[in-house]
Design a protein around this motif. Structure first.
Motif, PDB file in Angstrom:
ATOM      1  N   TRP A 282      23.284  45.739  60.113  1.00 36.29           N
ATOM      2  CA  TRP A 282      24.225  46.721  59.558  1.00 36.29           C
ATOM      3  C   TRP A 282      23.565  48.078  59.321  1.00 36.29           C
ATOM      4  O   TRP A 282      24.223  49.110  59.419  1.00 36.29           O
ATOM      5  CB  TRP A 282      24.873  46.202  58.268  1.00 36.29           C
ATOM      6  CG  TRP A 282      23.939  46.036  57.106  1.00 36.29           C
ATOM      7  CD1 TRP A 282      23.219  44.926  56.780  1.00 36.29           C
ATOM      8  CD2 TRP A 282      23.622  47.014  56.116  1.00 36.29           C
ATOM      9  NE1 TRP A 282      22.477  45.155  55.654  1.00 36.29           N
ATOM     10  CE2 TRP A 282      22.703  46.420  55.219  1.00 36.29           C
ATOM     11  CE3 TRP A 282      24.023  48.328  55.891  1.00 36.29           C
ATOM     12  CZ2 TRP A 282      22.186  47.098  54.117  1.00 36.29           C
ATOM     13  CZ3 TRP A 282      23.506  49.006  54.800  1.00 36.29           C
ATOM     14  CH2 TRP A 282      22.603  48.396  53.920  1.00 36.29           C
ATOM     15  N   GLU A 283      22.284  48.094  59.055  1.00 39.00           N
ATOM     16  CA  GLU A 283      21.605  49.360  58.772  1.00 39.00           C
ATOM     17  C   GLU A 283      21.432  50.230  60.012  1.00 39.00           C
ATOM     18  O   GLU A 283      21.081  51.398  59.896  1.00 39.00           O
ATOM     19  CB  GLU A 283      20.248  49.100  58.111  1.00 39.00           C
ATOM     20  CG  GLU A 283      20.418  48.499  56.721  1.00 39.00           C
ATOM     21  CD  GLU A 283      19.118  48.306  56.001  1.00 39.00           C
ATOM     22  OE1 GLU A 283      18.689  49.259  55.323  1.00 39.00           O
ATOM     23  OE2 GLU A 283      18.537  47.218  56.113  1.00 39.00           O
ATOM     24  N   ARG A 284      21.692  49.670  61.175  1.00 34.76           N
ATOM     25  CA  ARG A 284      21.597  50.431  62.429  1.00 34.76           C
ATOM     26  C   ARG A 284      22.967  50.855  62.951  1.00 34.76           C
ATOM     27  O   ARG A 284      23.063  51.551  63.948  1.00 34.76           O
ATOM     28  CB  ARG A 284      20.894  49.576  63.490  1.00 34.76           C
ATOM     29  CG  ARG A 284      19.436  49.374  63.256  1.00 34.76           C
ATOM     30  CD  ARG A 284      18.581  50.493  63.832  1.00 34.76           C
ATOM     31  NE  ARG A 284      18.841  50.659  65.250  1.00 34.76           N
ATOM     32  CZ  ARG A 284      19.352  51.780  65.814  1.00 34.76           C
ATOM     33  NH1 ARG A 284      19.591  52.832  65.088  1.00 34.76           N
ATOM     34  NH2 ARG A 284      19.590  51.843  67.098  1.00 34.76           N
TER      35      ARG A 284
ATOM     36  N   PHE B 149      25.654  36.687  48.601  1.00 31.43           N
ATOM     37  CA  PHE B 149      25.576  35.700  47.521  1.00 31.43           C
ATOM     38  C   PHE B 149      26.857  34.851  47.458  1.00 31.43           C
ATOM     39  O   PHE B 149      26.799  33.643  47.264  1.00 31.43           O
ATOM     40  CB  PHE B 149      25.346  36.409  46.176  1.00 31.43           C
ATOM     41  CG  PHE B 149      25.413  35.478  45.003  1.00 31.43           C
ATOM     42  CD1 PHE B 149      24.322  34.666  44.685  1.00 31.43           C
ATOM     43  CD2 PHE B 149      26.561  35.405  44.226  1.00 31.43           C
ATOM     44  CE1 PHE B 149      24.394  33.790  43.601  1.00 31.43           C
ATOM     45  CE2 PHE B 149      26.632  34.537  43.153  1.00 31.43           C
ATOM     46  CZ  PHE B 149      25.548  33.725  42.831  1.00 31.43           C
ATOM     47  N   MET B 150      28.016  35.491  47.640  1.00 33.93           N
ATOM     48  CA  MET B 150      29.304  34.805  47.514  1.00 33.93           C
ATOM     49  C   MET B 150      29.684  33.980  48.744  1.00 33.93           C
ATOM     50  O   MET B 150      30.503  33.068  48.651  1.00 33.93           O
ATOM     51  CB  MET B 150      30.415  35.830  47.230  1.00 33.93           C
ATOM     52  CG  MET B 150      30.306  36.487  45.880  1.00 33.93           C
ATOM     53  SD  MET B 150      30.288  35.306  44.493  1.00 33.93           S
ATOM     54  CE  MET B 150      31.926  34.600  44.622  1.00 33.93           C
TER      55      MET B 150
ATOM     56  N   TYR C 177      25.122  54.728  50.130  1.00 36.03           N
ATOM     57  CA  TYR C 177      24.241  53.748  50.750  1.00 36.03           C
ATOM     58  C   TYR C 177      23.857  52.657  49.736  1.00 36.03           C
ATOM     59  O   TYR C 177      23.896  51.470  50.043  1.00 36.03           O
ATOM     60  CB  TYR C 177      22.987  54.424  51.315  1.00 36.03           C
ATOM     61  CG  TYR C 177      22.028  53.437  51.927  1.00 36.03           C
ATOM     62  CD1 TYR C 177      22.234  52.959  53.211  1.00 36.03           C
ATOM     63  CD2 TYR C 177      20.941  52.963  51.197  1.00 36.03           C
ATOM     64  CE1 TYR C 177      21.363  52.033  53.767  1.00 36.03           C
ATOM     65  CE2 TYR C 177      20.071  52.036  51.746  1.00 36.03           C
ATOM     66  CZ  TYR C 177      20.283  51.577  53.036  1.00 36.03           C
ATOM     67  OH  TYR C 177      19.432  50.650  53.568  1.00 36.03           O
ATOM     68  N   ARG C 178      23.500  53.058  48.521  1.00 38.43           N
ATOM     69  CA  ARG C 178      23.114  52.088  47.486  1.00 38.43           C
ATOM     70  C   ARG C 178      24.284  51.171  47.131  1.00 38.43           C
ATOM     71  O   ARG C 178      24.094  49.965  46.966  1.00 38.43           O
ATOM     72  CB  ARG C 178      22.621  52.818  46.229  1.00 38.43           C
ATOM     73  CG  ARG C 178      21.235  53.357  46.364  1.00 38.43           C
ATOM     74  CD  ARG C 178      20.764  53.912  45.019  1.00 38.43           C
ATOM     75  NE  ARG C 178      19.555  54.682  45.168  1.00 38.43           N
ATOM     76  CZ  ARG C 178      19.265  55.766  44.492  1.00 38.43           C
ATOM     77  NH1 ARG C 178      20.104  56.229  43.581  1.00 38.43           N
ATOM     78  NH2 ARG C 178      18.130  56.404  44.707  1.00 38.43           N
TER      79      ARG C 178
ATOM     80  N   HIS D 253      26.872  45.935  47.536  1.00 38.90           N
ATOM     81  CA  HIS D 253      28.062  45.166  47.906  1.00 38.90           C
ATOM     82  C   HIS D 253      27.718  44.085  48.927  1.00 38.90           C
ATOM     83  O   HIS D 253      28.173  42.945  48.825  1.00 38.90           O
ATOM     84  CB  HIS D 253      29.160  46.086  48.453  1.00 38.90           C
ATOM     85  CG  HIS D 253      30.380  45.337  48.864  1.00 38.90           C
ATOM     86  ND1 HIS D 253      31.213  44.722  47.953  1.00 38.90           N
ATOM     87  CD2 HIS D 253      30.894  45.062  50.090  1.00 38.90           C
ATOM     88  CE1 HIS D 253      32.188  44.118  48.592  1.00 38.90           C
ATOM     89  NE2 HIS D 253      32.019  44.300  49.893  1.00 38.90           N
ATOM     90  N   LEU D 254      26.900  44.429  49.908  1.00 38.73           N
ATOM     91  CA  LEU D 254      26.520  43.438  50.918  1.00 38.73           C
ATOM     92  C   LEU D 254      25.661  42.329  50.313  1.00 38.73           C
ATOM     93  O   LEU D 254      25.776  41.164  50.713  1.00 38.73           O
ATOM     94  CB  LEU D 254      25.815  44.113  52.092  1.00 38.73           C
ATOM     95  CG  LEU D 254      26.732  45.005  52.939  1.00 38.73           C
ATOM     96  CD1 LEU D 254      25.940  45.719  54.025  1.00 38.73           C
ATOM     97  CD2 LEU D 254      27.889  44.219  53.537  1.00 38.73           C
TER      98      LEU D 254
END
Length: 189
Positions: A125-127, A97-98, A85-86, A91-92
Motif C-alpha cells: 500500500w505504501e507504493r 488487527f480486526m 499518512y499517519r 487505520h490499516l
C-alpha cells in the motif's frame, strides 16, 4: 416481483438481438437475487459476451496492479500530508488487527488466513498512488472482508461465460481505466 425489477438490460434491435447490461463491482451474491430473469436469460442465450475488462486474463490483473503504483522511487509517505499518512497507517493497523474477527468460518474453512487476506488487499500500500489507496481503504470494511473470496459480478459472469464455452472479450484496455484515475490530482482524490 422479479418481473417488475429494473433490469439494467438494454436491447439493441437487430437479428439476432444484442444486449447491453450494466454491472456493478460488488460480490455477485449481493446482487444476484435482484437481477431479473430477462437479464439472466439474455446471458444464457448469448454466444458472445464482452466485458468492461477481461478479469480472467492474467495480463489484465498484472497491468491493473502495476498501474496503481507510484513512479519508481516514490512512496505514499512522500506524496501525502504527514497527518493523513499517519491516520491512514493507524487505520490499516486497526484493520489488520480486526481482520481475524471479521473473517467468516467459511473463509477459514477454505484455508484463508487473516494475514494473507490483508496482504492480498493492502499489500504494498505504501507504493500505491493515493486514488488507489482510497479505493482500497473503502473496501476494507467488515462487510467487504466477509465477502472476500466471492467474485464480483463482472468476474462471476466472465467465469460463467468461460464455463459455458461462450466467446468472450473486453471493450476496454487497462490503460483506459488506469490513466484517467492516475491523472487525478491530490485535491481531486
Amino acid at each position: 416481483q422479479q418481473s417488475e425489477l429494473n433490469s439494467f438490460l438494454w436491447t439493441i434491435k437487430r437479428d439476432p438481438p444484442s444486449y447491453f447490461f450494466g454491472t456493478i463491482h460488488v460480490p455477485y451474491t449481493r446482487v444476484w437475487d435482484f437481477i431479473p430473469e430477462n437479464s439472466k436469460k439474455a446471458f444464457q442465450q448469448s454466444h458472445v459476451v464482452y466485458f468492461e475488462l477481461d478479469l480472467t486474463d492474467p495480463y489484465t490483473i498484472s497491468a491493473l496492479t502495476s498501474c496503481q503504483l507510484l513512479p519508481q522511487g516514490e512512496n505514499l509517505q512522500d506524496v501525502l500530508p504527514r497527518d493523513i499518512y499517519r491516520r491512514l497507517k493507524r487505520h490499516l493497523e486497526y484493520v489488520k488487527f480486526m481482520m481475524p474477527f471479521w473473517m467468516t468460518p467459511d473463509q477459514r474453512g477454505k484455508g484463508l488466513y487473516a494475514d494473507y487476506l490483508f496482504n492480498a488487499i493492502a499489500g504494498n500500500w505504501e507504493r500505491k498512488r493515493p486514488v488507489w489507496v482510497m479505493l482500497m481503504v473503502n473496501s476494507l470494511t467488515e462487510v467487504d472482508i466477509k465477502s472476500r473470496g466471492v467474485p464480483v459480478l463482472d468476474l462471476y459472469l466472465a467465469q460463467e461465460a468461460e464455463r459455458l464455452r461462450k466467446q468472450t472479450g473486453a471493450v476496454e484496455k487497462v490503460e483506459e481505466q488506469c490513466h484517467p484515475l492516475n491523472g487525478l490530482n491530490f485535491s481531486q482524490v
